[in-house]
Design a protein around this motif. Structure first.
Motif, PDB file in Angstrom:
ATOM      1  N   ALA A 107      52.283 -87.971  29.514  1.00  0.00           N
ATOM      2  CA  ALA A 107      52.708 -86.696  30.100  1.00  0.00           C
ATOM      3  C   ALA A 107      54.203 -86.709  30.380  1.00  0.00           C
ATOM      4  N   GLY A 108      54.705 -87.831  30.881  1.00  0.00           N
ATOM      5  CA  GLY A 108      56.144 -87.944  31.101  1.00  0.00           C
ATOM      6  C   GLY A 108      56.922 -87.880  29.801  1.00  0.00           C
ATOM      7  N   PHE A 109      56.360 -88.430  28.736  1.00  0.00           N
ATOM      8  CA  PHE A 109      57.001 -88.409  27.417  1.00  0.00           C
ATOM      9  C   PHE A 109      57.102 -86.986  26.890  1.00  0.00           C
ATOM     10  N   TYR A 110      56.004 -86.266  26.845  1.00  0.00           N
ATOM     11  CA  TYR A 110      56.087 -84.928  26.232  1.00  0.00           C
ATOM     12  C   TYR A 110      56.705 -83.887  27.168  1.00  0.00           C
ATOM     13  N   ASN A 111      56.868 -84.228  28.450  1.00  0.00           N
ATOM     14  CA  ASN A 111      57.550 -83.315  29.372  1.00  0.00           C
ATOM     15  C   ASN A 111      59.033 -83.630  29.546  1.00  0.00           C
ATOM     16  N   ALA A 112      59.528 -84.677  28.868  1.00  0.00           N
ATOM     17  CA  ALA A 112      60.936 -85.065  29.013  1.00  0.00           C
ATOM     18  C   ALA A 112      61.853 -83.930  28.555  1.00  0.00           C
ATOM     19  N   VAL A 113      62.859 -83.624  29.365  1.00  0.00           N
ATOM     20  CA  VAL A 113      63.721 -82.479  29.062  1.00  0.00           C
ATOM     21  C   VAL A 113      65.051 -82.895  28.434  1.00  0.00           C
ATOM     22  N   ASP A 114      65.291 -84.204  28.290  1.00  0.00           N
ATOM     23  CA  ASP A 114      66.515 -84.648  27.626  1.00  0.00           C
ATOM     24  C   ASP A 114      66.221 -85.928  26.847  1.00  0.00           C
ATOM     25  N   GLY A 115      67.158 -86.290  25.997  1.00  0.00           N
ATOM     26  CA  GLY A 115      66.965 -87.431  25.122  1.00  0.00           C
ATOM     27  C   GLY A 115      66.811 -88.741  25.854  1.00  0.00           C
ATOM     28  N   GLN A 116      67.542 -88.908  26.953  1.00  0.00           N
ATOM     29  CA  GLN A 116      67.476 -90.158  27.710  1.00  0.00           C
ATOM     30  C   GLN A 116      66.081 -90.367  28.300  1.00  0.00           C
ATOM     31  N   ALA A 117      65.537 -89.316  28.899  1.00  0.00           N
ATOM     32  CA  ALA A 117      64.198 -89.410  29.486  1.00  0.00           C
ATOM     33  C   ALA A 117      63.144 -89.623  28.406  1.00  0.00           C
ATOM     34  N   LEU A 118      63.311 -88.941  27.279  1.00  0.00           N
ATOM     35  CA  LEU A 118      62.363 -89.089  26.171  1.00  0.00           C
ATOM     36  C   LEU A 118      62.368 -90.524  25.645  1.00  0.00           C
ATOM     37  N   SER A 119      63.562 -91.096  25.489  1.00  0.00           N
ATOM     38  CA  SER A 119      63.684 -92.464  24.998  1.00  0.00           C
ATOM     39  C   SER A 119      63.076 -93.461  25.969  1.00  0.00           C
ATOM     40  N   ALA A 120      63.295 -93.240  27.266  1.00  0.00           N
ATOM     41  CA  ALA A 120      62.769 -94.157  28.284  1.00  0.00           C
ATOM     42  C   ALA A 120      61.246 -94.149  28.280  1.00  0.00           C
ATOM     43  N   LYS A 121      60.667 -92.968  28.192  1.00  0.00           N
ATOM     44  CA  LYS A 121      59.210 -92.867  28.174  1.00  0.00           C
ATOM     45  C   LYS A 121      58.640 -93.408  26.864  1.00  0.00           C
ATOM     46  N   GLN A 123      59.881 -95.881  25.134  1.00  0.00           N
ATOM     47  CA  GLN A 123      59.912 -97.333  25.269  1.00  0.00           C
ATOM     48  C   GLN A 123      58.770 -97.824  26.153  1.00  0.00           C
ATOM     49  N   GLU A 124      58.524 -97.091  27.226  1.00  0.00           N
ATOM     50  CA  GLU A 124      57.425 -97.465  28.130  1.00  0.00           C
ATOM     51  C   GLU A 124      56.086 -97.419  27.398  1.00  0.00           C
ATOM     52  N   LEU A 125      55.889 -96.414  26.561  1.00  0.00           N
ATOM     53  CA  LEU A 125      54.646 -96.312  25.793  1.00  0.00           C
ATOM     54  C   LEU A 125      54.525 -97.462  24.793  1.00  0.00           C
ATOM     55  N   HIS A 126      55.619 -97.794  24.124  1.00  0.00           N
ATOM     56  CA  HIS A 126      55.591 -98.915  23.180  1.00  0.00           C
ATOM     57  C   HIS A 126      55.200-100.212  23.898  1.00  0.00           C
ATOM     58  N   GLU A 127      55.727-100.408  25.082  1.00  0.00           N
ATOM     59  CA  GLU A 127      55.421-101.627  25.826  1.00  0.00           C
ATOM     60  C   GLU A 127      53.944-101.675  26.226  1.00  0.00           C
ATOM     61  N   LYS A 128      53.404-100.557  26.617  1.00  0.00           N
ATOM     62  CA  LYS A 128      51.996-100.525  27.015  1.00  0.00           C
ATOM     63  C   LYS A 128      51.087-100.755  25.808  1.00  0.00           C
ATOM     64  N   LEU A 129      51.456-100.205  24.662  1.00  0.00           N
ATOM     65  CA  LEU A 129      50.670-100.448  23.454  1.00  0.00           C
ATOM     66  C   LEU A 129      50.738-101.918  23.045  1.00  0.00           C
TER      67      LEU A 129
END
Length: 224
Positions: A107-121, A123-129
């Protein structure tokens, strides 16, 4: 409402999918009622104290919260989807909570409003996978040959990544082949297939297009 079991639903809710999968795995006949969460009917608010889907009506009784609903169904209807061994059940319940944490990150990934937030989320998803990749063995399911409740929890999670790949061109499974294989096996199960409509990806895209989010902006630029 003529069915003994009525699932009050939203078409995109991943928590509803969990319950729909469990109902199907147990062969339970039920009625599904989709509601608009932006315009919640009064009857729904009367049975859902948290004003969230899913709600399962069992006769006149309403049960809310997907984890509670799934546990109730597993306690009362065969086949059992939890392991018999208490320690294995506890382990799988813990990883089910991990699955819920991934949904929050999605939800944080698809709700990110800028590139920095999108990239951070991202990366977080990649780590969890990657954490899941280290956990999985030979499959085809979470704990081997047996489909368990934990698989019903992760199926809606992994479905998001398929949409991110097919619609947005983002391959989250590139470094996690075991997770990709797990999803492929899950996606073939009728219970998982029919937990959403055939137009699920289109509805999700329409939902995101209505929001000022970076994921959609990148999508539009890619199509331009």
């Amino acid at each position: 409402m003529t069915s003994k079991f009525v699932l009050v639903s939203h078409v995109l809710c991943p928590y509803v999918q969990r319950v729909a999968i469990v109902l199907a795995e147990k062969g339970i006949v039920y009625q599904r009622i989709d509601i608009d969460l932006k315009n919640k009917p009064a009857w729904f608010l009367a049975i859902s104290p948290l004003a969230k889907t899913p709600v399962l009506l069992v006769g006149e009784q309403a049960i809310f919260e997907s984890s509670v609903i799934c546990e109730y169904l597993d306690e009362t209807r065969l086949p059992k989807l939890h392991p018999e061994h208490a320690l294995l059940r506890a382990r799988q319940r813990a990883w089910m909570e991990f699955g819920s944490s991934i949904l929050s990150t999605i939800a944080g990934f698809y709700n990110a409003v800028d590139g920095q937030a999108l990239s951070a989320k991202s990366q977080e998803l990649h780590e969890k996978l990657k954490q899941l990749e280290l956990l999985l063995q030979d499959g085809p399911y979470f704990s081997g040959l047996q489909f368990n409740l934990v698989d019903a929890v992760f199926a809606p999670v992994l479905r998001y990544f398929e949409v991110f790949e097919t619609v947005f061109g983002i391959d989250f499974f590139a470094d996690t082949p075991k997770v990709r294989t797990w999803w492929r096996h899950l996606a073939q199960r009728p219970s998982v297939k029919h937990a959403v409509g055939a137009n699920y990806a289109e509805l999700l895209l329409d939902f995101l297009k209505a929001r000022p989010v970076m994921l959609v902006e990148n999508y539009r630029q890619r199509l331009a």
